[in-house]
Design an enzyme around this catalytic site. Structure first.
Site, PDB file in Angstrom:
ATOM      1  N   ASP A  49       0.837  -1.195   0.000  1.00 50.97           N
ATOM      2  CA  ASP A  49       0.000   0.000   0.000  1.00 50.97           C
ATOM      3  C   ASP A  49       0.880   1.256   0.000  1.00 50.97           C
ATOM      4  OD1 ASP A  49      -2.292  -1.539   0.117  1.00 50.97           O
ATOM      5  OD2 ASP A  49      -2.382  -1.496   2.315  1.00 50.97           O
ATOM      6  N   TYR A  77       7.083  -8.495   8.259  1.00 52.03           N
ATOM      7  CA  TYR A  77       6.762  -7.070   8.356  1.00 52.03           C
ATOM      8  C   TYR A  77       7.104  -6.538   9.743  1.00 52.03           C
ATOM      9  CZ  TYR A  77       3.718  -7.846   4.276  1.00 52.03           C
ATOM     10  OH  TYR A  77       3.213  -8.170   3.036  1.00 52.03           O
ATOM     11  N   ASP A  91      -6.222   1.586   8.217  1.00 51.35           N
ATOM     12  CA  ASP A  91      -4.909   2.200   8.387  1.00 51.35           C
ATOM     13  C   ASP A  91      -5.061   3.708   8.560  1.00 51.35           C
ATOM     14  OD1 ASP A  91      -5.330   3.278   5.852  1.00 51.35           O
ATOM     15  OD2 ASP A  91      -3.997   1.883   4.839  1.00 51.35           O
ATOM     16  N   ARG A 182      -3.387  -5.207   7.992  1.00 49.78           N
ATOM     17  CA  ARG A 182      -4.444  -4.286   8.438  1.00 49.78           C
ATOM     18  C   ARG A 182      -5.569  -5.045   9.133  1.00 49.78           C
ATOM     19  NH1 ARG A 182      -6.658  -1.602   3.600  1.00 49.78           N
ATOM     20  NH2 ARG A 182      -5.540  -3.163   2.377  1.00 49.78           N
TER      21      ARG A 182
END
Length: 229
Positions: A49, A77, A91, A182
């Site tokens: 993203d 991540y 987010d 997310r």
């Protein structure tokens, strides 16, 4: 010109922006070095993203044929999340709604986060690239249409380096392909009864590809690693 490029995607860039930048830069180099004007195939093996930063594995030339294979690789991540509010996009880019100012104890936070380790059923966020009847879910969501996505199996291999100073939580997570961070953050916030949204995300590994190598010189038929600016 065939091979891989490891790119450290900056915040604000879309994955398409990165691919387009790589393609135009390499095609310019081909014209300058060999006078070639043929169109160069460039792809990637996993979208990030615009808010997210970190490792993108860019495939060039014949290596684009391995796209499906590489997309299925595990990923690692570094995550930052904020308690107290939910977001329409899960987010920091979405519209925030306050949920609770309750401040859970660290022990509860750690226990809740670690409860997700293993195989779980996860519902992807409405603002995702998943197709519904041929249309991207995020386009339907932006148009104000109801988006219903079915839960699907994913695996959270490990969660480590959990840090907590209300309202901020940070952790490192190793996940299977198809996992939405997310959604993970949103689910954690729901379990804590505080709400939560992802405030930052950095991808550090895709399979055996490591972000650390994206700062070094990578070679694709003599072409050095690109610097995005």
């Amino acid at each position: 010109m065939n091979g891989y490029l490891l790119i450290d995607k900056p915040e604000g860039w879309t994955s398409f922006d990165v691919v387009a930048k790589v393609r135009s830069t390499l095609q310019k180099e081909l014209r300058q070095q060999a006078g070639e004007r043929r169109k160069l195939k460039v792809g990637h093996c996993g979208t990030l993203d615009p808010l997210a930063t970190g490792l993108m594995v860019i495939m060039v030339g014949s290596y684009t044929k391995r796209s499906q294979e590489l997309t299925k690789l595990d990923k690692v991540y570094e995550v930052e999340m904020m308690l107290g509010s939910n977001s329409t996009t899960a987010d920091a880019e979405g519209e925030l709604t306050e949920v609770s100012d309750m401040q859970p104890e660290k022990e509860e936070v750690v226990k809740t986060i670690e409860s997700y380790i293993g195989g779980i059923m996860q519902t992807p966020p409405a603002y995702s690239a998943i197709k519904i009847n041929g249309q991207r879910a995020y386009k339907l969501a932006r148009a104000g249409k109801e988006v219903k996505l079915q839960p699907r199996p994913v695996t959270i291999h490990s969660i480590s380096n959990i840090g907590y100073s209300y309202p901020r939580i940070t952790f490192t997570v190793h996940v299977s392909s198809g996992t939405y961070i997310r959604s993970l953050v949103q689910d954690i916030g729901s379990d804590l009864s505080t709400g939560a949204y992802m405030s930052a995300l950095r991808r550090t590994k895709v399979g055996n590809f490591d972000l650390a190598n994206a700062t070094q010189t990578n070679v694709v038929d003599g072409s050095k690693l690109l610097t995005l600016d």
